[in-house]
Design a protein around this motif. Structure first.
Motif, PDB file in Angstrom:
ATOM      1  N   ARG A   1      51.159  53.396 115.569  1.00 45.34           N
ATOM      2  CA  ARG A   1      51.383  53.394 114.128  1.00 45.34           C
ATOM      3  C   ARG A   1      50.947  54.713 113.523  1.00 45.34           C
ATOM      4  NH1 ARG A   1      49.906  47.266 112.251  1.00 45.34           N
ATOM      5  NH2 ARG A   1      51.943  46.449 112.822  1.00 45.34           N
ATOM      6  N   GLU A   2      51.684  55.110 112.517  1.00 43.15           N
ATOM      7  CA  GLU A   2      51.321  56.313 111.770  1.00 43.15           C
ATOM      8  C   GLU A   2      51.025  55.882 110.336  1.00 43.15           C
ATOM      9  OE1 GLU A   2      53.270  60.541 110.276  1.00 43.15           O
ATOM     10  OE2 GLU A   2      54.289  59.380 111.814  1.00 43.15           O
ATOM     11  N   TYR A   3      49.888  56.326 109.832  1.00 46.96           N
ATOM     12  CA  TYR A   3      49.465  56.011 108.474  1.00 46.96           C
ATOM     13  C   TYR A   3      49.366  57.308 107.683  1.00 46.96           C
ATOM     14  CZ  TYR A   3      48.157  51.513 110.484  1.00 46.96           C
ATOM     15  OH  TYR A   3      48.173  50.309 111.125  1.00 46.96           O
ATOM     16  N   ARG A   4      49.597  57.193 106.392  1.00 51.06           N
ATOM     17  CA  ARG A   4      49.475  58.357 105.514  1.00 51.06           C
ATOM     18  C   ARG A   4      48.502  58.024 104.393  1.00 51.06           C
ATOM     19  NH1 ARG A   4      51.474  60.341 100.823  1.00 51.06           N
ATOM     20  NH2 ARG A   4      51.777  62.576 100.704  1.00 51.06           N
ATOM     21  N   ARG A   5      47.478  58.867 104.280  1.00 48.02           N
ATOM     22  CA  ARG A   5      46.528  58.716 103.176  1.00 48.02           C
ATOM     23  C   ARG A   5      47.076  59.454 101.968  1.00 48.02           C
ATOM     24  NH1 ARG A   5      41.204  60.752 106.028  1.00 48.02           N
ATOM     25  NH2 ARG A   5      41.424  62.181 104.295  1.00 48.02           N
ATOM     26  N   ILE A   6      47.079  58.794 100.842  1.00 47.78           N
ATOM     27  CA  ILE A   6      47.463  59.446  99.588  1.00 47.78           C
ATOM     28  C   ILE A   6      46.169  60.011  99.008  1.00 47.78           C
ATOM     29  CG2 ILE A   6      48.473  59.133  97.310  1.00 47.78           C
ATOM     30  CD1 ILE A   6      49.992  56.688  98.542  1.00 47.78           C
ATOM     31  N   GLN A   7      46.042  61.312  99.083  1.00 47.28           N
ATOM     32  CA  GLN A   7      44.801  61.945  98.691  1.00 47.28           C
ATOM     33  C   GLN A   7      44.848  62.435  97.245  1.00 47.28           C
ATOM     34  OE1 GLN A   7      44.706  64.786 101.985  1.00 47.28           O
ATOM     35  NE2 GLN A   7      42.923  63.679 102.772  1.00 47.28           N
ATOM     36  N   ALA A   8      43.699  62.396  96.640  1.00 55.38           N
ATOM     37  CA  ALA A   8      43.545  62.907  95.274  1.00 55.38           C
ATOM     38  C   ALA A   8      42.319  63.812  95.240  1.00 55.38           C
ATOM     39  CB  ALA A   8      43.381  61.744  94.289  1.00 55.38           C
TER      40      ALA A   8
ATOM     41  N   VAL B   1      40.847  56.089 100.698  1.00 54.74           N
ATOM     42  CA  VAL B   1      40.576  55.249  99.535  1.00 54.74           C
ATOM     43  C   VAL B   1      41.400  53.977  99.658  1.00 54.74           C
ATOM     44  CG1 VAL B   1      40.724  55.091  97.023  1.00 54.74           C
ATOM     45  CG2 VAL B   1      40.068  57.262  98.100  1.00 54.74           C
ATOM     46  N   LYS B   2      40.736  52.842  99.517  1.00 56.39           N
ATOM     47  CA  LYS B   2      41.392  51.543  99.591  1.00 56.39           C
ATOM     48  C   LYS B   2      42.551  51.494  98.598  1.00 56.39           C
ATOM     49  CE  LYS B   2      40.448  46.614  99.098  1.00 56.39           C
ATOM     50  NZ  LYS B   2      39.397  45.615  98.857  1.00 56.39           N
ATOM     51  N   GLY B   3      43.710  51.034  99.078  1.00 56.19           N
ATOM     52  CA  GLY B   3      44.886  50.932  98.216  1.00 56.19           C
ATOM     53  C   GLY B   3      45.759  52.173  98.233  1.00 56.19           C
ATOM     54  N   ARG B   4      45.254  53.270  98.837  1.00 56.84           N
ATOM     55  CA  ARG B   4      46.039  54.510  98.888  1.00 56.84           C
ATOM     56  C   ARG B   4      46.295  54.937 100.332  1.00 56.84           C
ATOM     57  NH1 ARG B   4      43.570  59.005  96.225  1.00 56.84           N
ATOM     58  NH2 ARG B   4      41.769  57.947  95.384  1.00 56.84           N
ATOM     59  N   ILE B   5      46.594  53.943 101.149  1.00 57.88           N
ATOM     60  CA  ILE B   5      46.981  54.210 102.539  1.00 57.88           C
ATOM     61  C   ILE B   5      48.311  53.499 102.772  1.00 57.88           C
ATOM     62  CG2 ILE B   5      46.375  53.920 104.967  1.00 57.88           C
ATOM     63  CD1 ILE B   5      43.424  53.814 104.060  1.00 57.88           C
TER      64      ILE B   5
END
Length: 169
Positions: free
Chosen positions: A33-40, A47-51
Motif C-alpha cells: 500500500r502507498e499512503y500520502r500524508r497531506i502536510q501543512a 496528522v489524523k484525518g490527513r492521510i
C-alpha cells in the motif's frame, strides 16, 4: 490458554482452481500500500484525518518446484503451449503478441489452517503474474521459479480491492 489462532505456514497454492503440483520454500502473501500524508505548515508528523490511501496492490508469491508444461500459460501471460500427441509427446512453449483476457486467472489461492484447525483461504481475484520468466539454471540443483501473482481491479468496481482472507470452521 492455547494459541489456536496461529496461522500455520504450510498450505496449498492453486491457480485457476488447479493445485500447484509441488512447491519448495513456500510463498508469501503481501498487500503493498502507498499512503500520502497531506502536510501543512507546522506539522511535526502525520496528522489524523490527513492521510490518504493512494494505491493497494495484493500479491501472492509461490515457489514452484514442479513445472507442468500445460500450466505454463496460467503462470506467465502472453505464453502459448502447443502440444503434439507424439510419440513422443511434445510441449512447445512460445510467446504471444499481447496479454489476452485468458491470461488472467479468475482466482489464485492459498489454503491452509490455523493451529486450532480453522481453515484459512487467501484469494486474489483476476490475478496475473507480471514478472519475467526468470529461471536460475544451477548445476546440481532443481529449477524453482518464483511466481508472483498480482490481483487486478475490475474496471466497473475500481475501488473494491480484489483480494480477501477468509477464516472458517
Amino acid at each position: 490458554m492455547v494459541p489456536n489462532d496461529i496461522v500455520l505456514g504450510d498450505g496449498v497454492f492453486a491457480v485457476g482452481g488447479v493445485n500447484i503440483a509441488l512447491t519448495r520454500g513456500g510463498g508469501q502473501f503481501l498487500v503493498e500500500r502507498e499512503y500520502r500524508r497531506i502536510q501543512a505548515d507546522g506539522d511535526y508528523g502525520p496528522v489524523k484525518g490527513r492521510i490518504r490511501k493512494i494505491s493497494s496492490v495484493a500479491k501472492l508469491v509461490m515457489n514452484a518446484l514442479e513445472i507442468l508444461p500445460a500450466s505454463l500459460p496460467k503462470f506467465y501471460p502472453s505464453v502459448r503451449n502447443t502440444n503434439a500427441a507424439g510419440p513422443p509427446i511434445t510441449d512447445t512453449i512460445t510467446g504471444k503478441v499481447d496479454i489476452e483476457t485468458a491470461d488472467y486467472n479468475t482466482t489464485v489461492t492459498w489454503t491452509g489452517k490455523t493451529k486450532g484447525g480453522r481453515n484459512v483461504v487467501i484469494t486474489l481475484d483476476n490475478a496475473i503474474n507480471l514478472e519475467n520468466i526468470d529461471w536460475a539454471l544451477t548445476d546440481k540443483d532443481e529449477l524453482v521459479p518464483q511466481l508472483t501473482f498480482t490481483a487486478t481491479y475490475d474496471e466497473t468496481t475500481r475501488t473494491t480491492e480484489p483480494w480477501k482472507i477468509v477464516f472458517s470452521g
